[in-house]
Enzyme design. Structure first.
Site, PDB file in Angstrom:
ATOM      1  N   GLU A   1      -6.615  -1.909   2.328  1.00 46.34           N
ATOM      2  CA  GLU A   1      -5.401  -2.597   1.892  1.00 46.34           C
ATOM      3  C   GLU A   1      -5.059  -3.702   2.890  1.00 46.34           C
ATOM      4  OE1 GLU A   1      -1.159  -1.382  -0.052  1.00 46.34           O
ATOM      5  OE2 GLU A   1      -1.677  -0.375   1.819  1.00 46.34           O
TER       6      GLU A   1
ATOM      7  N   GLU B   1       4.734   7.899  -1.945  1.00 45.81           N
ATOM      8  CA  GLU B   1       4.058   6.793  -2.608  1.00 45.81           C
ATOM      9  C   GLU B   1       3.589   5.831  -1.521  1.00 45.81           C
ATOM     10  OE1 GLU B   1       3.059   6.887  -5.554  1.00 45.81           O
ATOM     11  OE2 GLU B   1       4.233   8.648  -6.114  1.00 45.81           O
TER      12      GLU B   1
ATOM     13  N   CYS C   1       2.547  -2.814  -2.826  1.00 44.99           N
ATOM     14  CA  CYS C   1       1.527  -1.759  -2.920  1.00 44.99           C
ATOM     15  C   CYS C   1       0.773  -1.846  -4.238  1.00 44.99           C
ATOM     16  CB  CYS C   1       2.172  -0.393  -2.752  1.00 44.99           C
ATOM     17  SG  CYS C   1       3.514  -0.054  -3.906  1.00 44.99           S
TER      18      CYS C   1
ATOM     19  N   LYS D   1      16.930   6.210   5.591  1.00 45.12           N
ATOM     20  CA  LYS D   1      16.433   5.358   6.668  1.00 45.12           C
ATOM     21  C   LYS D   1      15.743   4.152   6.045  1.00 45.12           C
ATOM     22  CE  LYS D   1      12.921   4.572  10.098  1.00 45.12           C
ATOM     23  NZ  LYS D   1      12.933   3.179   9.659  1.00 45.12           N
TER      24      LYS D   1
END
Length: 482
Positions: A383, A249, A283, A174
């Site tokens: 973040e 992750e 990231c 996906k």
């Protein structure tokens, strides 16, 4: 308008629902990249069924033959690298040189795992019995689900796909709905390279319909997910409850520590590259610069100059930095700029939408530098996923490391120093899965493990290199008494 279909059981088909969604160029939202299926849970189950049906024959295919298919796919992707890079730049907004590099990375991953196929199989060990042969036998897990993000829309799918396929697993992928087109290009290359029907299936659609079905399906043996920490933790809890192997992750709040021995101009360049490359949408992006007070003011000046030297514009026009991938991502970054100002940090540069004519329709933002940042501020803890970096002062190496570790994340970290003792000590002390010395926090070699600590990862299985192969395999130990 280009129409993209799902790839299921070797055929390109739409969703049973007939519903679609559009992907648009974030530098020019009037530019429609294509129309993609809004797939349903039933579409996803059909893809899983196809993968399960194909798995036994694919596992029985000799590993070198599986590797040969990856090698042919790599050659096909390499021959199309320019057009695929342009497609990536249009759908994700990444500057063309960065998009070109990412496509090259995908090519390299396919070639790498094609060669690793020659080493698969197991090991022979010495037995304590005189007439016994003792060996291990490596086998695939079965059928795996891969859920990938939009910020590296060809590299991340490929670094999950390649080890999964070469070890004999079948796959349902996906891709992220914001940038799914380049994942289709990888599927096309594998199809043309001779991948048997059903071995790879690519299904587009929402996380709840497609991702949720993959995560809970009884015939999915493992889930590999890259994305936000919030979603990843939900995926991990659901998949683990069903007994699936999981690889997660997730987010980061990555520090670069700058010590007095560093060349300050070089340090500012390292932080600038790590913070603003890819519009900060990585990231592993550097979002905190922890700088010794002896060089703090000089560093801030150098970093501001580096940020203001970055050209901003549409990816295909070869500017240094492209737009955010979507309006919502842009709004999120601008909201964090307001948060930083309200918390008392000093906005040194950036933080606004640029005003040149080329910026009028896209989701552009200026590279942003805050000084006078303290570790408890939200801009130092959360973040942002945009080109924003906060500069935090430290009075010693010990304080710098404490500040570097003062976050729930632990993905990537770097130090800029000419002191070899500090460099080695930092590698021991910092809580991060990737540690760099005199390098930016972003950028990874494809043949070594990648993964984080704390809330950046499930801390179960690493990705890439031999570690990537380990996640997608299990082993038997065979005792043969002759």
């Amino acid at each position: 308008m280009p129409v993209f279909n799902n790839y299921c059981n070797g055929k390109w088909t739409g969703s049973e629902s007939g519903e679609t969604f559009e992907v648009r160029n974030p530098a020019d939202p009037d530019d429609v990249i294509g129309e993609f299926p809004s797939s349903t849970a039933d579409d996803t189950r059909d893809a899983v069924d196809a993968a399960v049906a194909a798995q036994a024959a694919w596992e029985d295919t000799p590993a070198p033959d599986r590797g040969a298919i990856l090698r042919r796919a790599a050659s096909r992707l390499e021959s199309r690298s320019d057009e695929v890079a342009e497609l990536l730049a249009r759908e994700e907004g990444k500057a063309l040189p960065e998009a070109t590099g990412e496509v090259g990375r995908a090519v390299g991953i396919l070639y790498y795992f094609a060669e690793k196929a020659l080493d698969l199989g197991g090991e022979v060990k010495a037995s304590s019995s005189q007439d016994t042969r003792l060996e291990t036998k490596t086998e695939p897990l079965g059928t795996v689900g891969l859920i990938t993000p939009w910020n590296y829309p060809i590299a991340i799918p490929t670094w999950k796909l390649a080890p999964a396929l070469v070890t004999g697993n079948t796959v349902v992928l996906k891709p992220a709905s914001r940038a799914p087109a380049v994942a289709h290009e990888v599927a096309k290359c594998l199809d043309e390279a001779g991948l048997p029907d059903g071995v790879l299936n690519v299904i587009t659609g929402s996380g709840s319909e497609v991702g949720g079905t993959l995560t809970t399906h009884d015939d999915i043996d493992a889930i590999s997910f890259t994305g936000s920490t919030v979603v990843g933790q939900q995926v991990g809890e659901t998949a683990a409850a069903d007994g699936k192997r999981i690889q997660l992750e997730m987010g980061g709040k990555n520090p670069t520590v700058v010590m007095p021995s560093a060349d300050v101009s070089t340090a500012a360049e390292i932080v600038s590259d790590g913070a603003f490359g890819g519009t900060g949408q990585a990231c592993t992006a550097a979002s905190r610069a922890i700088v010794h007070e002896d060089v703090y003011d000089e560093f801030v000046d150098e970093l501001v100059a580096a940020a203001e030297d970055i050209s901003i514009g549409p990816a295909l026009d070869v500017y240094d930095m492209g737009p955010h991938v979507s309006k919502s991502e842009l709004e999120g970054t601008l909201d964090y700029v307001d948060v930083g100002v309200s918390e008392g940090a000093t906005l040194e540069t950036g933080g606004s939408v640029p005003e040149a004519p080329r910026h009028e329709s896209g989701y552009f933002v200026e590279p942003t530098v805050f000084s006078d940042v303290s570790s408890e501020m939200r801009i130092a803890q959360e973040e942002i996923f945009g080109p924003v970096v906060g500069v935090i002062p430290a009075s010693s190496y010990e304080e710098a490391v404490t500040l570097a570790n003062d976050t729930k994340y632990g993905l990537s970290a770097s130090i800029v120093t000419q002191d070899l003792s500090e460099a080695h000590q930092f590698a021991d002390d910092v809580e991060a899965g990737v540690v760099k010395v005199n390098e930016k926090t972003t950028g990874l070699e494809l043949h070594v493990p990648f993964g984080g600590m704390k809330s950046s990862s499930s801390e179960t299985w690493r990705e890439q290199g031999d570690a990537g192969l380990d996640f997608f395999t299990t082993s038997k130990t065979v005792y043969l008494n002759y």
